[in-house]
Write a protein that holds these residues in place. Structure first.
Motif, PDB file in Angstrom:
ATOM      1  N   ASN A  12       0.823  -1.205   0.000  1.00 49.67           N
ATOM      2  CA  ASN A  12       0.000   0.000   0.000  1.00 49.67           C
ATOM      3  C   ASN A  12       0.854   1.251   0.000  1.00 49.67           C
ATOM      4  O   ASN A  12       0.578   2.226  -0.695  1.00 49.67           O
ATOM      5  N   ALA A  13       1.921   1.242   0.815  1.00 55.81           N
ATOM      6  CA  ALA A  13       2.791   2.405   0.896  1.00 55.81           C
ATOM      7  C   ALA A  13       3.490   2.651  -0.430  1.00 55.81           C
ATOM      8  O   ALA A  13       3.710   3.788  -0.840  1.00 55.81           O
ATOM      9  N   ALA A  14       3.853   1.557  -1.128  1.00 55.43           N
ATOM     10  CA  ALA A  14       4.561   1.702  -2.395  1.00 55.43           C
ATOM     11  C   ALA A  14       3.642   2.218  -3.491  1.00 55.43           C
ATOM     12  O   ALA A  14       4.060   2.963  -4.362  1.00 55.43           O
ATOM     13  N   VAL A  15       2.364   1.830  -3.448  1.00 55.91           N
ATOM     14  CA  VAL A  15       1.440   2.211  -4.509  1.00 55.91           C
ATOM     15  C   VAL A  15       0.937   3.635  -4.334  1.00 55.91           C
ATOM     16  O   VAL A  15       0.848   4.394  -5.287  1.00 55.91           O
ATOM     17  N   ASP A  16       0.599   4.020  -3.115  1.00 57.40           N
ATOM     18  CA  ASP A  16       0.003   5.328  -2.848  1.00 57.40           C
ATOM     19  C   ASP A  16       1.100   6.381  -2.738  1.00 57.40           C
ATOM     20  O   ASP A  16       1.815   6.461  -1.743  1.00 57.40           O
ATOM     21  N   THR A  17       1.219   7.215  -3.771  1.00 56.01           N
ATOM     22  CA  THR A  17       2.261   8.247  -3.786  1.00 56.01           C
ATOM     23  C   THR A  17       1.732   9.622  -3.400  1.00 56.01           C
ATOM     24  O   THR A  17       2.467  10.602  -3.465  1.00 56.01           O
ATOM     25  N   ASN A  18       0.461   9.691  -3.014  1.00 52.32           N
ATOM     26  CA  ASN A  18      -0.140  10.983  -2.672  1.00 52.32           C
ATOM     27  C   ASN A  18      -0.005  11.249  -1.174  1.00 52.32           C
ATOM     28  O   ASN A  18      -0.647  10.575  -0.360  1.00 52.32           O
ATOM     29  N   PRO A  19       0.791  12.250  -0.763  1.00 52.29           N
ATOM     30  CA  PRO A  19       1.001  12.505   0.664  1.00 52.29           C
ATOM     31  C   PRO A  19      -0.065  13.396   1.294  1.00 52.29           C
ATOM     32  O   PRO A  19      -0.017  13.660   2.496  1.00 52.29           O
ATOM     33  N   VAL A  20      -1.029  13.873   0.508  1.00 54.53           N
ATOM     34  CA  VAL A  20      -2.027  14.823   1.011  1.00 54.53           C
ATOM     35  C   VAL A  20      -3.243  14.061   1.527  1.00 54.53           C
ATOM     36  O   VAL A  20      -3.929  13.376   0.762  1.00 54.53           O
ATOM     37  N   ARG A  28      -1.813  16.411  -6.958  1.00 52.62           N
ATOM     38  CA  ARG A  28      -1.950  15.747  -8.256  1.00 52.62           C
ATOM     39  C   ARG A  28      -1.756  14.258  -8.016  1.00 52.62           C
ATOM     40  O   ARG A  28      -0.887  13.853  -7.244  1.00 52.62           O
ATOM     41  N   VAL A  29      -2.557  13.448  -8.683  1.00 52.47           N
ATOM     42  CA  VAL A  29      -2.555  12.021  -8.376  1.00 52.47           C
ATOM     43  C   VAL A  29      -2.368  11.181  -9.629  1.00 52.47           C
ATOM     44  O   VAL A  29      -2.537  11.652 -10.758  1.00 52.47           O
ATOM     45  N   GLN A  30      -2.030   9.923  -9.378  1.00 48.51           N
ATOM     46  CA  GLN A  30      -1.932   8.937 -10.447  1.00 48.51           C
ATOM     47  C   GLN A  30      -2.781   7.728 -10.074  1.00 48.51           C
ATOM     48  O   GLN A  30      -3.282   7.623  -8.952  1.00 48.51           O
ATOM     49  N   VAL A  31      -2.952   6.826 -11.020  1.00 49.13           N
ATOM     50  CA  VAL A  31      -3.752   5.627 -10.800  1.00 49.13           C
ATOM     51  C   VAL A  31      -3.254   4.874  -9.564  1.00 49.13           C
ATOM     52  O   VAL A  31      -2.043   4.700  -9.369  1.00 49.13           O
ATOM     53  N   GLY A  34      -4.192   7.062  -3.242  1.00 50.71           N
ATOM     54  CA  GLY A  34      -5.342   7.428  -2.445  1.00 50.71           C
ATOM     55  C   GLY A  34      -5.676   8.883  -2.718  1.00 50.71           C
ATOM     56  O   GLY A  34      -4.781   9.706  -2.934  1.00 50.71           O
ATOM     57  N   PHE A  35      -6.966   9.208  -2.733  1.00 50.40           N
ATOM     58  CA  PHE A  35      -7.379  10.599  -2.943  1.00 50.40           C
ATOM     59  C   PHE A  35      -8.427  10.951  -1.895  1.00 50.40           C
ATOM     60  O   PHE A  35      -9.480  10.315  -1.816  1.00 50.40           O
ATOM     61  N   ALA A  70     -17.641  14.486   6.718  1.00 50.35           N
ATOM     62  CA  ALA A  70     -16.934  13.211   6.702  1.00 50.35           C
ATOM     63  C   ALA A  70     -15.872  13.251   5.614  1.00 50.35           C
ATOM     64  O   ALA A  70     -16.007  13.970   4.620  1.00 50.35           O
ATOM     65  N   ALA A  71     -14.795  12.499   5.806  1.00 47.68           N
ATOM     66  CA  ALA A  71     -13.720  12.425   4.815  1.00 47.68           C
ATOM     67  C   ALA A  71     -13.514  10.975   4.395  1.00 47.68           C
ATOM     68  O   ALA A  71     -13.626  10.055   5.211  1.00 47.68           O
ATOM     69  N   PHE A  72     -13.220  10.789   3.110  1.00 49.91           N
ATOM     70  CA  PHE A  72     -12.983   9.460   2.551  1.00 49.91           C
ATOM     71  C   PHE A  72     -11.722   9.494   1.695  1.00 49.91           C
ATOM     72  O   PHE A  72     -11.319  10.550   1.206  1.00 49.91           O
ATOM     73  N   ARG A  73     -11.114   8.330   1.504  1.00 54.45           N
ATOM     74  CA  ARG A  73      -9.891   8.248   0.697  1.00 54.45           C
ATOM     75  C   ARG A  73      -9.932   7.004  -0.202  1.00 54.45           C
ATOM     76  O   ARG A  73      -9.279   5.993   0.077  1.00 54.45           O
ATOM     77  N   PRO A  74     -10.682   7.057  -1.292  1.00 54.73           N
ATOM     78  CA  PRO A  74     -10.706   5.928  -2.226  1.00 54.73           C
ATOM     79  C   PRO A  74      -9.442   5.893  -3.078  1.00 54.73           C
ATOM     80  O   PRO A  74      -8.693   6.879  -3.151  1.00 54.73           O
TER      81      PRO A  74
END
Length: 231
Positions: A12-20, A28-31, A34-35, A70-74
């Motif tokens: 999970n840590a390797a795939v999710d490059t979004n620190p926000v 800015r995100v990639q496939v 997490g957003f 509420a906040a979500f991160r799909p």
């Protein structure tokens, strides 16, 4: 089990490059990143300053209830079903209609139009939200209706609204003593392009399945698993 969990966390840590993680932060995100985005519940007028709709991130919207955010991160370009389980706290105030707005970002942010959730008689439990990106930046958030297809069987505990949403009469909800699970389910999909110009197409996939209620399918699966585990 500990090794498996460690491997999963590493993946999970390797795939999710979004620190926000703040829904009001720009990114800015990639496939598969997490957003994080937010949902705010309030009356329709609470989202406006004069005639202008503002983002819930705007501090000028001082009349929004902090307890109804509420906040979500799909994951980007994965179909996600988000749930709001405790709908008993989302009752409309003083007979007013309750709306929700999805939002994310600040300078480069976006927010949806207020979408009807319920009033003192009924509540909508199934929604589809499309997050539209351009080169990894969020540019739009759109609610999509399903033309009342999820309540087309003529049951008296459901009512079709002019918006095309299917609402449940509150008297049939479990928190009112009824039998219907009135948890809110939001199917989140993606369109546009990520920061690497990869096309996001989960909205296209869901649009082809509009004749089905993804939330109902999920609810049936959840009930089936629950029955197998405990009965």
């Amino acid at each position: 089990l500990a090794l498996a969990m460690a491997m999963l966390e590493s993946i999970n840590a390797a795939v999710d490059t979004n620190p926000v993680f703040n829904p009001c932060g720009d990114t800015r995100v990639q496939v598969l990143d997490g957003f994080t985005f937010g949902l705010a519940f309030s009356s329709n007028s609470s989202f406006f300053l004069g005639r202008s709709q503002l983002s819930p991130c705007d501090r000028r919207l001082s009349n929004l209830y902090s307890g109804r955010i509420a906040a979500f991160r799909p994951r980007v370009d994965e179909i996600s079903l988000l749930t709001v389980n405790d709908t008993s706290t989302l009752n409309a105030d003083n007979g007013n209609e309750l709306y929700m707005v999805s939002y994310a970002g600040s300078r480069f942010g976006a927010r949806s139009k207020p979408h009807f959730v319920g009033d003192n008689e009924k509540i909508v439990t199934s929604f589809t939200l499309v997050l539209e990106f351009r080169k990894g930046r969020l540019i739009n958030m759109l609610w999509k209706g399903n033309d009342c297809k999820s309540c087309s069987d003529g049951r008296d505990d459901f009512v079709c609204l002019k918006s095309g949403d299917c609402a449940v009469r509150l008297s049939h909800c479990r928190h009112r003593g009824g039998r219907v699970d009135c948890s809110i389910g939001i199917t989140v999909t993606f369109s546009g392009t990520d920061k690497n110009n990869v096309v996001l197409n989960t909205w296209y996939q869901v649009a082809k399945l509009q004749q089905y209620s993804l939330y109902n399918l999920y609810s049936n699966l959840k009930s089936s698993v629950w029955s197998q585990l405990f009965f």
